[in-house]
Design a protein around this motif. Structure first.
Motif, PDB file in Angstrom:
ATOM      1  N   PHE A 264      39.512  36.464  46.256  1.00 49.21           N
ATOM      2  CA  PHE A 264      40.841  35.863  46.168  1.00 49.21           C
ATOM      3  C   PHE A 264      41.170  35.548  44.717  1.00 49.21           C
ATOM      4  O   PHE A 264      40.276  35.342  43.895  1.00 49.21           O
ATOM      5  N   LEU A 265      42.454  35.506  44.441  1.00 53.84           N
ATOM      6  CA  LEU A 265      42.976  35.063  43.152  1.00 53.84           C
ATOM      7  C   LEU A 265      43.738  33.758  43.379  1.00 53.84           C
ATOM      8  O   LEU A 265      44.268  33.519  44.467  1.00 53.84           O
ATOM      9  N   LYS A 266      43.815  32.931  42.341  1.00 54.63           N
ATOM     10  CA  LYS A 266      44.361  31.587  42.531  1.00 54.63           C
ATOM     11  C   LYS A 266      45.833  31.572  42.920  1.00 54.63           C
ATOM     12  O   LYS A 266      46.238  30.801  43.796  1.00 54.63           O
ATOM     13  N   THR A 267      46.642  32.397  42.268  1.00 57.62           N
ATOM     14  CA  THR A 267      48.094  32.248  42.458  1.00 57.62           C
ATOM     15  C   THR A 267      48.830  33.551  42.732  1.00 57.62           C
ATOM     16  O   THR A 267      50.061  33.569  42.708  1.00 57.62           O
ATOM     17  N   THR A 268      48.112  34.642  43.005  1.00 60.00           N
ATOM     18  CA  THR A 268      48.783  35.906  43.273  1.00 60.00           C
ATOM     19  C   THR A 268      47.905  36.801  44.133  1.00 60.00           C
ATOM     20  O   THR A 268      46.687  36.636  44.176  1.00 60.00           O
ATOM     21  N   ASP A 269      48.537  37.743  44.822  1.00 60.76           N
ATOM     22  CA  ASP A 269      47.780  38.801  45.488  1.00 60.76           C
ATOM     23  C   ASP A 269      48.025  40.152  44.806  1.00 60.76           C
ATOM     24  O   ASP A 269      47.602  41.191  45.298  1.00 60.76           O
ATOM     25  N   GLU A 270      48.685  40.097  43.647  1.00 58.93           N
ATOM     26  CA  GLU A 270      49.006  41.324  42.912  1.00 58.93           C
ATOM     27  C   GLU A 270      47.954  41.590  41.842  1.00 58.93           C
ATOM     28  O   GLU A 270      47.596  40.697  41.069  1.00 58.93           O
ATOM     29  N   ILE A 271      47.471  42.817  41.802  1.00 63.20           N
ATOM     30  CA  ILE A 271      46.461  43.214  40.824  1.00 63.20           C
ATOM     31  C   ILE A 271      46.919  44.463  40.088  1.00 63.20           C
ATOM     32  O   ILE A 271      47.813  45.186  40.544  1.00 63.20           O
ATOM     33  N   PHE A 272      46.301  44.710  38.933  1.00 57.90           N
ATOM     34  CA  PHE A 272      46.570  45.956  38.215  1.00 57.90           C
ATOM     35  C   PHE A 272      45.271  46.462  37.604  1.00 57.90           C
ATOM     36  O   PHE A 272      44.326  45.703  37.366  1.00 57.90           O
ATOM     37  N   GLN A 273      45.233  47.749  37.373  1.00 53.20           N
ATOM     38  CA  GLN A 273      44.058  48.386  36.791  1.00 53.20           C
ATOM     39  C   GLN A 273      44.149  48.337  35.270  1.00 53.20           C
ATOM     40  O   GLN A 273      45.137  48.772  34.692  1.00 53.20           O
TER      41      GLN A 273
ATOM     42  N   ASP B 145      38.089  26.547  39.342  1.00 57.04           N
ATOM     43  CA  ASP B 145      37.212  27.717  39.433  1.00 57.04           C
ATOM     44  C   ASP B 145      36.157  27.506  40.515  1.00 57.04           C
ATOM     45  O   ASP B 145      35.883  28.398  41.323  1.00 57.04           O
ATOM     46  N   LEU B 146      35.569  26.323  40.533  1.00 52.82           N
ATOM     47  CA  LEU B 146      34.559  26.025  41.550  1.00 52.82           C
ATOM     48  C   LEU B 146      35.178  26.047  42.947  1.00 52.82           C
ATOM     49  O   LEU B 146      34.520  26.453  43.919  1.00 52.82           O
ATOM     50  N   ARG B 147      36.428  25.622  43.039  1.00 50.80           N
ATOM     51  CA  ARG B 147      37.108  25.580  44.336  1.00 50.80           C
ATOM     52  C   ARG B 147      37.320  26.992  44.893  1.00 50.80           C
ATOM     53  O   ARG B 147      37.071  27.241  46.087  1.00 50.80           O
ATOM     54  N   ILE B 148      37.752  27.932  44.044  1.00 51.94           N
ATOM     55  CA  ILE B 148      38.008  29.275  44.558  1.00 51.94           C
ATOM     56  C   ILE B 148      36.702  29.996  44.872  1.00 51.94           C
ATOM     57  O   ILE B 148      36.624  30.786  45.825  1.00 51.94           O
ATOM     58  N   ILE B 149      35.648  29.716  44.109  1.00 50.53           N
ATOM     59  CA  ILE B 149      34.335  30.277  44.445  1.00 50.53           C
ATOM     60  C   ILE B 149      33.888  29.767  45.809  1.00 50.53           C
ATOM     61  O   ILE B 149      33.423  30.534  46.663  1.00 50.53           O
TER      62      ILE B 149
ATOM     63  N   GLN C 238      47.699  40.066  38.300  1.00 47.51           N
ATOM     64  CA  GLN C 238      48.956  40.393  37.640  1.00 47.51           C
ATOM     65  C   GLN C 238      49.465  39.237  36.781  1.00 47.51           C
ATOM     66  O   GLN C 238      50.101  39.458  35.743  1.00 47.51           O
ATOM     67  N   ASP C 239      49.142  38.004  37.178  1.00 50.29           N
ATOM     68  CA  ASP C 239      49.668  36.841  36.455  1.00 50.29           C
ATOM     69  C   ASP C 239      48.635  36.158  35.561  1.00 50.29           C
ATOM     70  O   ASP C 239      48.896  35.104  34.995  1.00 50.29           O
ATOM     71  N   GLY C 240      47.447  36.747  35.430  1.00 49.67           N
ATOM     72  CA  GLY C 240      46.419  36.172  34.577  1.00 49.67           C
ATOM     73  C   GLY C 240      45.581  35.087  35.227  1.00 49.67           C
ATOM     74  O   GLY C 240      44.693  34.518  34.574  1.00 49.67           O
ATOM     75  N   SER C 241      45.839  34.780  36.492  1.00 54.20           N
ATOM     76  CA  SER C 241      45.038  33.754  37.156  1.00 54.20           C
ATOM     77  C   SER C 241      43.648  34.279  37.490  1.00 54.20           C
ATOM     78  O   SER C 241      43.427  35.478  37.623  1.00 54.20           O
ATOM     79  N   ARG C 242      42.725  33.335  37.611  1.00 49.62           N
ATOM     80  CA  ARG C 242      41.326  33.705  37.827  1.00 49.62           C
ATOM     81  C   ARG C 242      41.038  33.981  39.297  1.00 49.62           C
ATOM     82  O   ARG C 242      41.729  33.508  40.192  1.00 49.62           O
ATOM     83  N   GLY C 243      39.957  34.736  39.520  1.00 53.97           N
ATOM     84  CA  GLY C 243      39.566  35.061  40.884  1.00 53.97           C
ATOM     85  C   GLY C 243      38.076  34.954  41.091  1.00 53.97           C
ATOM     86  O   GLY C 243      37.301  34.785  40.143  1.00 53.97           O
ATOM     87  N   ALA C 244      37.656  35.039  42.357  1.00 55.00           N
ATOM     88  CA  ALA C 244      36.240  34.981  42.704  1.00 55.00           C
ATOM     89  C   ALA C 244      35.970  35.953  43.843  1.00 55.00           C
ATOM     90  O   ALA C 244      36.887  36.371  44.563  1.00 55.00           O
ATOM     91  N   HIS C 245      34.685  36.288  44.030  1.00 50.01           N
ATOM     92  CA  HIS C 245      34.296  37.372  44.929  1.00 50.01           C
ATOM     93  C   HIS C 245      32.900  37.068  45.474  1.00 50.01           C
ATOM     94  O   HIS C 245      31.977  36.810  44.714  1.00 50.01           O
TER      95      HIS C 245
ATOM     96  N   ASP D 228      40.119  36.582  34.789  1.00 48.31           N
ATOM     97  CA  ASP D 228      41.228  37.198  35.525  1.00 48.31           C
ATOM     98  C   ASP D 228      40.859  38.550  36.106  1.00 48.31           C
ATOM     99  O   ASP D 228      41.631  39.136  36.863  1.00 48.31           O
ATOM    100  N   ALA D 229      39.672  39.086  35.756  1.00 53.46           N
ATOM    101  CA  ALA D 229      39.162  40.298  36.391  1.00 53.46           C
ATOM    102  C   ALA D 229      38.416  39.894  37.653  1.00 53.46           C
ATOM    103  O   ALA D 229      37.636  38.941  37.642  1.00 53.46           O
ATOM    104  N   VAL D 230      38.662  40.599  38.756  1.00 55.51           N
ATOM    105  CA  VAL D 230      38.068  40.164  40.016  1.00 55.51           C
ATOM    106  C   VAL D 230      37.246  41.260  40.685  1.00 55.51           C
ATOM    107  O   VAL D 230      36.313  40.962  41.430  1.00 55.51           O
TER     108      VAL D 230
END
Length: 258
Positions: free
Chosen positions: A212-221, A127-131, A232-239, A80-82
């Motif tokens: 990108f994140l799977k289900t949100t565009d909201e992030i927090f530090q 996960d492979l799809r978002i990568i 913000q919602d715990g979904s995974r991301g890729a970069h 969930d860290a991106v």
């Protein structure tokens, strides 16, 4: 201010690009279940120490979007860290989605690149799809980074790929100019309006970095380290990220990993 590099300056940037690319390639090949994030950080540290003229762009870096100076040599973002992931005492588990972001200066010139991959034998297809989405967006953006096109054209194709996959888009963090410093003008957001913005000229060097994140565009530090950006919602991301130069003969990928 947007800087335009001469042909000789772009040539001088190539060693940094090759160095960063080589480290990320080796890390992708060697990082596995059980690898500790601090081991990855120390690997990069040793590479920098052993390379004449190389300096970390991260150690003691203290921009306004972080809390205090960054104290490591690479960003390691897991699940969930991106972005801006601080290495810590964590051993990777089967199925972890890892993003590695690395910027190094060699003889005064910076290169910046990032990759995402899954460790172990049981990757989640999502996960492979978002990568794949970030990689396709990066490739499309690079193809569009032709002299005479607009910066908005590059940003727009990134957004188009994300929309095709159905992923939301965060515009707060994105690509940037690269040169003597890691973060310069122009900002390269991951969406934009085609045919608008700065006209691309030979000599412009930028980092393009779809994330990108799977289900949100909201992030927090993450308050624990003051740097790591999580969904913000715990979904995974890729970069995915490359440093490229605009040339008369098309875009030149300075951090190409093959």
């Amino acid at each position: 201010m947007i800087e335009i590099k001469t042909a000789s300056e772009i040539e001088a940037m190539k060693p940094a690009g090759r160095f960063v690319a080589g480290i990320l390639k080796e890390l992708k090949e060697t990082t596995k279940v059980g690898t500790n994030l601090l081991e990855i950080d120390e690997f990069v540290h040793k590479k920098i120490v052993d390379r004449k003229g190389a300096e970390s762009c991260y150690v003691d870096y203290a921009p306004d979007f972080g809390t205090g100076p960054f104290a490591h040599y690479i960003c390691t973002s897991v699940n969930d860290a991106v972005l801006h992931g601080v290495p810590y005492d964590y051993s990777l588990k089967d199925g972890d989605l890892v993003s590695l972001d690395l910027a190094i200066s060699v003889n005064g010139w910076v290169a910046d690149s990032a990759i995402s991959f899954v460790v172990g034998n049981n990757p989640d297809p999502e996960d492979l799809r978002i990568i794949k989405c970030t990689e396709e967006a990066l490739a499309a953006a690079i193809d569009t980074a032709q002299a005479g096109n607009r910066l908005g054209d590059v940003c727009n194709v990134i957004g188009d790929v994300a929309r095709t996959y159905g992923y939301p888009i965060n515009l707060e963090f994105g690509g940037h100019g690269v040169g003597r410093v890691m973060h310069g003008d122009p900002h390269v957001p991951n969406d934009g309006s085609a045919h608008h913005g700065y006209k691309l000229r030979p000599g412009l060097v930028i980092a393009i970095e779809p994330w990108f994140l799977k289900t949100t565009d909201e992030i927090f530090q993450d308050p624990k380290d003051g740097w790591t950006l999580r969904s913000q919602d715990g979904s995974r991301g890729a970069h995915s990220e490359h440093t490229i130069a605009i040339t008369d003969n098309g875009p030149l990928i300075l951090t190409k990993r093959d």
